[in-house]
Design a protein around this motif. Structure first.
Motif, PDB file in Angstrom:
ATOM      1  N   LEU A   1     -11.795  -9.768  -9.680  1.00  0.00           N
ATOM      2  CA  LEU A   1     -12.893 -10.044  -8.753  1.00  0.00           C
ATOM      3  C   LEU A   1     -13.745 -11.167  -9.325  1.00  0.00           C
ATOM      4  CD1 LEU A   1     -13.961  -6.389  -7.888  1.00  0.00           C
ATOM      5  CD2 LEU A   1     -12.378  -7.879  -6.650  1.00  0.00           C
ATOM      6  N   ALA A   2     -14.310 -11.954  -8.453  1.00  0.00           N
ATOM      7  CA  ALA A   2     -15.146 -13.072  -8.885  1.00  0.00           C
ATOM      8  C   ALA A   2     -16.372 -12.557  -9.626  1.00  0.00           C
ATOM      9  CB  ALA A   2     -15.579 -13.899  -7.680  1.00  0.00           C
ATOM     10  N   GLY A   3     -16.782 -13.303 -10.629  1.00  0.00           N
ATOM     11  CA  GLY A   3     -18.027 -12.987 -11.305  1.00  0.00           C
ATOM     12  C   GLY A   3     -17.900 -12.095 -12.523  1.00  0.00           C
ATOM     13  N   GLY A   4     -16.815 -12.207 -13.241  1.00  0.00           N
ATOM     14  CA  GLY A   4     -16.706 -11.420 -14.463  1.00  0.00           C
ATOM     15  C   GLY A   4     -15.369 -10.740 -14.612  1.00  0.00           C
ATOM     16  N   GLY A   5     -15.342  -9.736 -15.460  1.00  0.00           N
ATOM     17  CA  GLY A   5     -14.102  -9.050 -15.780  1.00  0.00           C
ATOM     18  C   GLY A   5     -13.772  -7.890 -14.867  1.00  0.00           C
ATOM     19  N   ALA A   6     -14.441  -7.776 -13.746  1.00  0.00           N
ATOM     20  CA  ALA A   6     -14.199  -6.662 -12.835  1.00  0.00           C
ATOM     21  C   ALA A   6     -12.859  -6.824 -12.129  1.00  0.00           C
ATOM     22  CB  ALA A   6     -15.320  -6.570 -11.813  1.00  0.00           C
ATOM     23  N   VAL A   7     -12.190  -5.695 -11.904  1.00  0.00           N
ATOM     24  CA  VAL A   7     -10.922  -5.693 -11.191  1.00  0.00           C
ATOM     25  C   VAL A   7     -10.947  -4.614 -10.106  1.00  0.00           C
ATOM     26  CG1 VAL A   7      -9.591  -6.567 -13.158  1.00  0.00           C
ATOM     27  CG2 VAL A   7      -9.798  -4.096 -12.802  1.00  0.00           C
ATOM     28  N   ALA A   8     -10.023  -4.741  -9.178  1.00  0.00           N
ATOM     29  CA  ALA A   8      -9.847  -3.753  -8.119  1.00  0.00           C
ATOM     30  C   ALA A   8      -8.374  -3.764  -7.717  1.00  0.00           C
ATOM     31  CB  ALA A   8     -10.728  -4.078  -6.921  1.00  0.00           C
ATOM     32  N   TRP A   9      -7.986  -2.777  -6.949  1.00  0.00           N
ATOM     33  CA  TRP A   9      -6.605  -2.674  -6.484  1.00  0.00           C
ATOM     34  C   TRP A   9      -6.592  -2.767  -4.972  1.00  0.00           C
ATOM     35  CZ3 TRP A   9      -8.423  -0.646 -10.829  1.00  0.00           C
ATOM     36  CH2 TRP A   9      -7.631  -0.702 -11.972  1.00  0.00           C
ATOM     37  N   ARG A  10      -5.526  -3.359  -4.424  1.00  0.00           N
ATOM     38  CA  ARG A  10      -5.343  -3.395  -2.983  1.00  0.00           C
ATOM     39  C   ARG A  10      -5.010  -1.977  -2.508  1.00  0.00           C
ATOM     40  NH1 ARG A  10      -2.892  -7.968  -5.018  1.00  0.00           N
ATOM     41  NH2 ARG A  10      -3.780  -9.907  -4.220  1.00  0.00           N
ATOM     42  N   LYS A  11      -5.783  -1.485  -1.554  1.00  0.00           N
ATOM     43  CA  LYS A  11      -5.586  -0.119  -1.073  1.00  0.00           C
ATOM     44  C   LYS A  11      -4.180   0.076  -0.520  1.00  0.00           C
ATOM     45  CE  LYS A  11      -7.683   3.411   1.827  1.00  0.00           C
ATOM     46  NZ  LYS A  11      -8.822   3.748   2.691  1.00  0.00           N
ATOM     47  N   SER A  12      -3.652  -0.914   0.165  1.00  0.00           N
ATOM     48  CA  SER A  12      -2.311  -0.793   0.743  1.00  0.00           C
ATOM     49  C   SER A  12      -1.252  -0.629  -0.342  1.00  0.00           C
ATOM     50  CB  SER A  12      -1.994  -2.018   1.608  1.00  0.00           C
ATOM     51  OG  SER A  12      -2.008  -3.199   0.836  1.00  0.00           O
ATOM     52  N   GLU A  13      -1.414  -1.302  -1.477  1.00  0.00           N
ATOM     53  CA  GLU A  13      -0.450  -1.196  -2.579  1.00  0.00           C
ATOM     54  C   GLU A  13      -0.544   0.160  -3.262  1.00  0.00           C
ATOM     55  OE1 GLU A  13      -0.965  -4.518  -5.201  1.00  0.00           O
ATOM     56  OE2 GLU A  13      -0.215  -5.961  -3.720  1.00  0.00           O
ATOM     57  N   VAL A  14      -1.766   0.645  -3.440  1.00  0.00           N
ATOM     58  CA  VAL A  14      -1.946   1.963  -4.060  1.00  0.00           C
ATOM     59  C   VAL A  14      -1.360   3.037  -3.152  1.00  0.00           C
ATOM     60  CG1 VAL A  14      -3.636   3.675  -4.853  1.00  0.00           C
ATOM     61  CG2 VAL A  14      -3.956   1.251  -5.413  1.00  0.00           C
ATOM     62  N   GLN A  15      -1.617   2.928  -1.842  1.00  0.00           N
ATOM     63  CA  GLN A  15      -1.082   3.915  -0.904  1.00  0.00           C
ATOM     64  C   GLN A  15       0.445   3.873  -0.867  1.00  0.00           C
ATOM     65  OE1 GLN A  15      -2.934   6.369   0.772  1.00  0.00           O
ATOM     66  NE2 GLN A  15      -0.844   7.136   0.888  1.00  0.00           N
ATOM     67  N   ALA A  16       1.032   2.685  -0.924  1.00  0.00           N
ATOM     68  CA  ALA A  16       2.493   2.556  -0.951  1.00  0.00           C
ATOM     69  C   ALA A  16       3.046   3.191  -2.220  1.00  0.00           C
ATOM     70  CB  ALA A  16       2.894   1.088  -0.862  1.00  0.00           C
ATOM     71  N   TRP A  17       2.347   3.018  -3.347  1.00  0.00           N
ATOM     72  CA  TRP A  17       2.784   3.631  -4.606  1.00  0.00           C
ATOM     73  C   TRP A  17       2.723   5.153  -4.493  1.00  0.00           C
ATOM     74  CZ3 TRP A  17       0.646   6.907  -8.200  1.00  0.00           C
ATOM     75  CH2 TRP A  17       1.344   7.037  -9.399  1.00  0.00           C
ATOM     76  N   ILE A  18       1.634   5.678  -3.943  1.00  0.00           N
ATOM     77  CA  ILE A  18       1.493   7.127  -3.768  1.00  0.00           C
ATOM     78  C   ILE A  18       2.612   7.653  -2.871  1.00  0.00           C
ATOM     79  CG2 ILE A  18       0.064   8.938  -2.732  1.00  0.00           C
ATOM     80  CD1 ILE A  18      -2.406   7.235  -3.636  1.00  0.00           C
ATOM     81  N   ASP A  19       2.864   6.964  -1.764  1.00  0.00           N
ATOM     82  CA  ASP A  19       3.924   7.377  -0.848  1.00  0.00           C
ATOM     83  C   ASP A  19       5.281   7.370  -1.540  1.00  0.00           C
ATOM     84  OD1 ASP A  19       1.960   7.599   1.091  1.00  0.00           O
ATOM     85  OD2 ASP A  19       2.489   5.702   2.079  1.00  0.00           O
ATOM     86  N   GLY A  20       5.509   6.384  -2.405  1.00  0.00           N
ATOM     87  CA  GLY A  20       6.766   6.302  -3.148  1.00  0.00           C
ATOM     88  C   GLY A  20       6.922   7.435  -4.148  1.00  0.00           C
ATOM     89  N   GLN A  21       5.815   7.891  -4.713  1.00  0.00           N
ATOM     90  CA  GLN A  21       5.872   8.991  -5.678  1.00  0.00           C
ATOM     91  C   GLN A  21       6.245  10.295  -4.997  1.00  0.00           C
ATOM     92  OE1 GLN A  21       5.607   8.316  -9.095  1.00  0.00           O
ATOM     93  NE2 GLN A  21       5.725   6.356  -8.061  1.00  0.00           N
ATOM     94  N   ALA A  22       5.827  10.471  -3.770  1.00  0.00           N
ATOM     95  CA  ALA A  22       6.141  11.699  -3.040  1.00  0.00           C
ATOM     96  C   ALA A  22       7.638  11.831  -2.809  1.00  0.00           C
ATOM     97  CB  ALA A  22       5.403  11.716  -1.704  1.00  0.00           C
ATOM     98  N   GLY A  23       8.342  10.705  -2.689  1.00  0.00           N
ATOM     99  CA  GLY A  23       9.777  10.738  -2.462  1.00  0.00           C
ATOM    100  C   GLY A  23      10.603  10.539  -3.713  1.00  0.00           C
ATOM    101  N   ASN A  24       9.959  10.522  -4.877  1.00  0.00           N
ATOM    102  CA  ASN A  24      10.650  10.265  -6.139  1.00  0.00           C
ATOM    103  C   ASN A  24      10.920  11.573  -6.860  1.00  0.00           C
ATOM    104  OD1 ASN A  24      11.557   9.423  -8.634  1.00  0.00           O
ATOM    105  ND2 ASN A  24       9.897   7.973  -8.989  1.00  0.00           N
ATOM    106  N   PRO A  25      12.180  12.033  -6.915  1.00  0.00           N
ATOM    107  CA  PRO A  25      12.475  13.307  -7.570  1.00  0.00           C
ATOM    108  C   PRO A  25      12.233  13.302  -9.072  1.00  0.00           C
ATOM    109  CG  PRO A  25      14.498  12.180  -6.985  1.00  0.00           C
ATOM    110  CD  PRO A  25      13.369  11.385  -6.386  1.00  0.00           C
ATOM    111  N   GLN A  26      12.145  12.117  -9.681  1.00  0.00           N
ATOM    112  CA  GLN A  26      11.917  12.040 -11.127  1.00  0.00           C
ATOM    113  C   GLN A  26      10.455  12.239 -11.496  1.00  0.00           C
ATOM    114  OE1 GLN A  26      13.540   8.296 -12.350  1.00  0.00           O
ATOM    115  NE2 GLN A  26      15.610   9.108 -12.440  1.00  0.00           N
TER     116      GLN A  26
END
Length: 76
Positions: free
Chosen positions: A40-65
């Protein structure tokens, strides 16, 4: 044409959404198993794209490992 705005999530929201703690999230990023944050502009702050986090969560639900025991262990 107006572009849709991507919603960003800060770390506390990512932790709540995934059930993982800070160190587990950054460990997964290092292993290339979790979406990279965006700077994020103005320093060392970061954030995550909500769509990417949600896609990761959805992928974990279908991951048997990735079982509940593994997720709970990684949380702490």
């Amino acid at each position: 044409m107006k572009q849709a705005t991507e919603t960003l999530m800060r770390l506390p929201a990512v932790m709540e959404a995934t059930g993982y703690g800070r160190s587990s999230i950054y460990s997964l990023i290092k292993q290339k198993k979790f979406p990279d944050p965006v700077s994020l502009a103005g320093g060392g702050a970061v954030a995550w794209r909500k769509s990417e986090v949600q896609a990761w969560i959805d992928g974990q639900a279908g991951n048997p490992q990735t079982g509940q025991a593994e997720r709970m262990g990684a949380k702490y």
